[in-house]
Design an enzyme around this catalytic site. Sequence first.
Site, PDB file in Angstrom:
ATOM      1  N   GLU A 178       0.810  -1.222   0.000  1.00  0.00           N
ATOM      2  CA  GLU A 178       0.000   0.000   0.000  1.00  0.00           C
ATOM      3  C   GLU A 178       0.845   1.276   0.000  1.00  0.00           C
ATOM      4  O   GLU A 178       0.569   2.232   0.727  1.00  0.00           O
ATOM      5  CB  GLU A 178      -0.971  -0.024   1.185  1.00  0.00           C
ATOM      6  CG  GLU A 178      -1.990  -1.156   1.053  1.00  0.00           C
ATOM      7  CD  GLU A 178      -2.927  -1.286   2.233  1.00  0.00           C
ATOM      8  OE1 GLU A 178      -2.825  -0.467   3.166  1.00  0.00           O
ATOM      9  OE2 GLU A 178      -3.753  -2.213   2.237  1.00  0.00           O
ATOM     10  N   GLU A 263      -5.416  -8.061  -1.359  1.00  0.00           N
ATOM     11  CA  GLU A 263      -5.827  -7.971   0.047  1.00  0.00           C
ATOM     12  C   GLU A 263      -7.241  -7.442   0.051  1.00  0.00           C
ATOM     13  O   GLU A 263      -7.530  -6.397  -0.526  1.00  0.00           O
ATOM     14  CB  GLU A 263      -4.914  -7.067   0.868  1.00  0.00           C
ATOM     15  CG  GLU A 263      -5.328  -7.039   2.348  1.00  0.00           C
ATOM     16  CD  GLU A 263      -4.420  -6.186   3.198  1.00  0.00           C
ATOM     17  OE1 GLU A 263      -3.181  -6.274   3.024  1.00  0.00           O
ATOM     18  OE2 GLU A 263      -4.934  -5.422   4.039  1.00  0.00           O
TER      19      GLU A 263
END
Length: 664
Positions: A178, A263
């Site tokens: 991320e 995810e």
Amino acid sequence: MKVKSGWKVALGALLALAAGCSRHSSSGVLIVVDPAGPAQTFDGIGAVSAGASSRLLIDYPEPQRSQILDYLFKPHYGASLQHLKVEIGADVNSTDGSEPSYARTPTDRDFTRGYEWWLMQQAKLRNPAIVLDSLAWGAPGWVGEFYSPRNAGYMAGFVAGADSALHLQFAETGVWNETPFNADYVKTLRQKLDAASPGTRIVCCDEYPGEGGGQWKILDAMRGDPVLARAVAIVSVHYPRKKEGYTTPPEAKAAQKPLWSSEDQPNSGGGPILARDWQHGGRILAKLYNENYLDGGFTATEIWSPVTSYYDILAAPNSGLMYANTPWSGNYQVQSAIWVTAHTTQFAQPGWKYLERACGHLPSKGSYVTLASPNGKDWSTVLETIDASSPQTVSFEISGALSRDTVHIWETNASRTFEHVADIPVKGGHFSYTFEAGSLYSLTTTTGQFKGTSTPPDPRPFPLPWSENFEQVTLRHSPKFLSDQDGAFEVDKCVGRRGRCLEQVITQKPIPWGPLPDPWTLAGDIGWTDYRVTADVHLQGRGTAMLLGRIDSADVFADQKAKLPSGYVLRLDSTGRWSLLSSAYKQPTLLLAHGTLDRAPAAWLHLALAFHGTQISAYLNNKLLASATDSSHAHGMFGIGTSWDRVQFDNVGVSRFPSPVRGE
């Protein structure tokens, strides 16, 4: 990212085959299961063990530990996970704690630290075909910068070392969790992997959605950089669903790369994560697996996390498909998410094909995907009616060489959990079935599916009193129940006394992904009120030692600048300065008492921190150091902590109050 209406139209056109694969018949809906039409490869469903989410699992006693592992990984038993993605640890907090680094210096190598190696071995033992994936959250400080050749070598060394030391082969690895990607680094990582593990593919870039399309910028970068395009094998994103729809842009399909939701969660990554029952968790997940393919174009989905094996007061509680964070009791919970996952993983395997003409949305709400095996015979349909308000009759027409044997039907809803409910004969290539509303179904020509039957013992609270002298703990490993939140607390030979002690061993701050608190580790029960925590401490001539108590929140994301959790702290440094603090997130730290010893600590000291109602007391070598009245924290867990220095602890214990301090 806000998905604009024009994107919706364009994406809808790209997915027209999936959306229009059913048609109406006199009996309702007709689904034509035809292997001759367009097909996409199914890459599997898995889970992400990262952010210290699996920390407490290894501490479970047998047989419960094996039972949990069976529910996660054993084929045709529970979730039957097909992917396991693990963190490339770096001794830095990555959500619910820090995971150990395999290389703490340029020459250090240890492929036994932590629990991810063990977890991968256990997963492989149960399912040799499971796909292993990896991703970094942080990096050790010695690499200098994350996007550097040294760190690319560190990541490639993780992958290659797993193979050479443990015979664990990674099919894929990611870049940086991320975080906006760096194209030069991705290409450098590819070069390092080519030298160390050429079969490992790069998944890029595991980014979270944001304004401006940042989650998908890798698509633009690859179009303008053929070397980058060759380096990236799979395009991946996190939490791709928003209120406006999926974030997948039209150009994603044109990239001709598999798309993965690498995810994910039923709530797109916010909240409490996976509710434990069908009504609040399983129903949403049942839609997610189908819609990730139908509406997002994703051929693989990975859920964070496989099991909630971290304390509830840490960030993002209850993320797991299962719930198992009380190893002292052996208790665990097989949540509805296990069986929702099983509705796909027990009926189709990676390498099967989505038959696009037999995938789509039901006219009265619901969705379905159909997959066929590589042998061209077996097939399965996963169909959900979660948002439907009434039963729907669906007819199936089987074409080509696909099996026309009996179709076995399994169902999950509010009253049934992964039950084999019907066997339907196929006559002349046709059959029909009426599906209840609010349900999840699997229809299949395969057999061997099974619902695991192991049951756990009843839950028990964390033991009190509790003590640990570390003599039975393996050297350079962590003791049971203590959960490191930054740095690394490992057992080694004591300095200045015989036996084994617990030592915080990280002296160079790692490169963080998110918050970077001071090193500390915790255990205990959030409900504890009046108790005493004690420890012998050796500062080794530098640094700071801490005792912590009544920790009522340890969510590092609640205040990313905080160096301490929410609770009471007794600090002593190597110059003899001490302080008694009340720490709380997004609040000024309260200094309850402070002072300086007559001389700097030179050897082992005995510290104690006691709580009785609003009375907070600190002790040094069995003598009262300070006492204060404060009501900021009424209950909570205990811990020990340090600065970024090597500090040792021995004879750590917790006892009920009132109980005498040693020597009183």
